[in-house]
Design a protein around this motif. Structure first.
Motif, PDB file in Angstrom:
ATOM      1  N   ILE A 117       0.860  -1.185   0.000  1.00 47.37           N
ATOM      2  CA  ILE A 117       0.000   0.000   0.000  1.00 47.37           C
ATOM      3  C   ILE A 117       0.896   1.235   0.000  1.00 47.37           C
ATOM      4  CG2 ILE A 117      -1.675   1.322   1.345  1.00 47.37           C
ATOM      5  CD1 ILE A 117      -2.865  -1.327   2.227  1.00 47.37           C
ATOM      6  N   LYS A 118       0.609   2.143  -0.916  1.00 48.35           N
ATOM      7  CA  LYS A 118       1.345   3.408  -0.993  1.00 48.35           C
ATOM      8  C   LYS A 118       0.465   4.518  -0.447  1.00 48.35           C
ATOM      9  CE  LYS A 118       4.054   2.081  -5.009  1.00 48.35           C
ATOM     10  NZ  LYS A 118       4.496   2.460  -6.351  1.00 48.35           N
ATOM     11  N   ALA A 119       1.080   5.419   0.289  1.00 47.25           N
ATOM     12  CA  ALA A 119       0.330   6.524   0.874  1.00 47.25           C
ATOM     13  C   ALA A 119       1.162   7.791   0.808  1.00 47.25           C
ATOM     14  CB  ALA A 119      -0.024   6.223   2.325  1.00 47.25           C
ATOM     15  N   ARG A 120       0.470   8.909   0.804  1.00 46.90           N
ATOM     16  CA  ARG A 120       1.122  10.217   0.885  1.00 46.90           C
ATOM     17  C   ARG A 120       0.589  10.914   2.131  1.00 46.90           C
ATOM     18  NH1 ARG A 120       2.401  13.841  -4.106  1.00 46.90           N
ATOM     19  NH2 ARG A 120       4.148  12.418  -3.972  1.00 46.90           N
ATOM     20  N   GLU A 145       5.490   3.505   1.748  1.00 46.17           N
ATOM     21  CA  GLU A 145       5.006   2.220   1.259  1.00 46.17           C
ATOM     22  C   GLU A 145       4.965   1.253   2.436  1.00 46.17           C
ATOM     23  OE1 GLU A 145       7.527   0.887  -1.907  1.00 46.17           O
ATOM     24  OE2 GLU A 145       6.923   2.511  -3.245  1.00 46.17           O
ATOM     25  N   ILE A 146       3.831   0.587   2.600  1.00 43.74           N
ATOM     26  CA  ILE A 146       3.662  -0.384   3.687  1.00 43.74           C
ATOM     27  C   ILE A 146       3.366  -1.737   3.067  1.00 43.74           C
ATOM     28  CG2 ILE A 146       2.315  -1.035   5.694  1.00 43.74           C
ATOM     29  CD1 ILE A 146       1.754   1.864   6.201  1.00 43.74           C
ATOM     30  N   GLN A 147       4.110  -2.739   3.477  1.00 41.36           N
ATOM     31  CA  GLN A 147       3.911  -4.081   2.950  1.00 41.36           C
ATOM     32  C   GLN A 147       3.208  -4.960   3.966  1.00 41.36           C
ATOM     33  OE1 GLN A 147       7.708  -5.611   1.714  1.00 41.36           O
ATOM     34  NE2 GLN A 147       7.923  -4.118   0.072  1.00 41.36           N
ATOM     35  N   GLY A 148       2.466  -5.922   3.448  1.00 40.68           N
ATOM     36  CA  GLY A 148       1.895  -6.969   4.287  1.00 40.68           C
ATOM     37  C   GLY A 148       0.764  -6.541   5.194  1.00 40.68           C
ATOM     38  N   THR A 149      -0.048  -5.597   4.755  1.00 39.47           N
ATOM     39  CA  THR A 149      -1.180  -5.175   5.577  1.00 39.47           C
ATOM     40  C   THR A 149      -2.351  -4.788   4.680  1.00 39.47           C
ATOM     41  OG1 THR A 149      -1.864  -3.706   7.380  1.00 39.47           O
ATOM     42  CG2 THR A 149      -0.425  -2.762   5.703  1.00 39.47           C
ATOM     43  N   ALA A 158      -7.218  -1.002   6.026  1.00 40.68           N
ATOM     44  CA  ALA A 158      -7.567  -0.533   7.376  1.00 40.68           C
ATOM     45  C   ALA A 158      -6.350  -0.581   8.296  1.00 40.68           C
ATOM     46  CB  ALA A 158      -8.712  -1.359   7.949  1.00 40.68           C
ATOM     47  N   GLY A 159      -5.572  -1.638   8.192  1.00 43.68           N
ATOM     48  CA  GLY A 159      -4.366  -1.753   9.005  1.00 43.68           C
ATOM     49  C   GLY A 159      -3.348  -0.705   8.628  1.00 43.68           C
ATOM     50  N   ALA A 160      -3.226  -0.451   7.324  1.00 45.29           N
ATOM     51  CA  ALA A 160      -2.298   0.578   6.846  1.00 45.29           C
ATOM     52  C   ALA A 160      -2.702   1.948   7.369  1.00 45.29           C
ATOM     53  CB  ALA A 160      -2.251   0.577   5.323  1.00 45.29           C
ATOM     54  N   GLU A 161      -3.999   2.266   7.301  1.00 46.90           N
ATOM     55  CA  GLU A 161      -4.460   3.568   7.798  1.00 46.90           C
ATOM     56  C   GLU A 161      -4.155   3.719   9.279  1.00 46.90           C
ATOM     57  OE1 GLU A 161      -8.577   3.735   6.677  1.00 46.90           O
ATOM     58  OE2 GLU A 161      -8.114   4.360   4.624  1.00 46.90           O
TER      59      GLU A 161
END
Length: 80
Positions: free
Chosen positions: A2-5, A46-50, A53-56
């Motif tokens: 998941i990519k986030a800004r 960038e967050i891997q393996g989630t 909702a978990g990333a947020e």
């Protein structure tokens, strides 16, 4: 993955001397009509393996604990 800004800005009412300096420099460079300038920070994470909702939740915790000084700064999280 998941990519986030994450965008961090000063809260309204908090003095922004760097923004004022940029505003003055823009005027000195001939850019007339520039009003108020406020500066901020942008983090691309960038967050891997989630899941989303978990990333947020993780991103919010990152902001609260490290990326933003929540006393004087606001933050927003965008996940496309």
């Amino acid at each position: 993955m998941i990519k986030a800004r994450i965008t961090v800005t000063l809260k309204n009412g908090v003095l922004d001397p760097q923004g004022k300096a940029i505003e003055g420099a823009l005027g000195a460079l001939g850019f007339d009509g520039v009003g108020s300038v406020r500066q901020g920070k942008v983090f691309d994470v960038e967050i891997q393996g989630t899941d989303r909702a978990g990333a947020e939740a993780d991103l919010k915790a990152m902001c609260e604990k490290l990326l933003a000084n929540t006393v004087i700064e606001n933050y927003s999280i965008a996940i496309p």
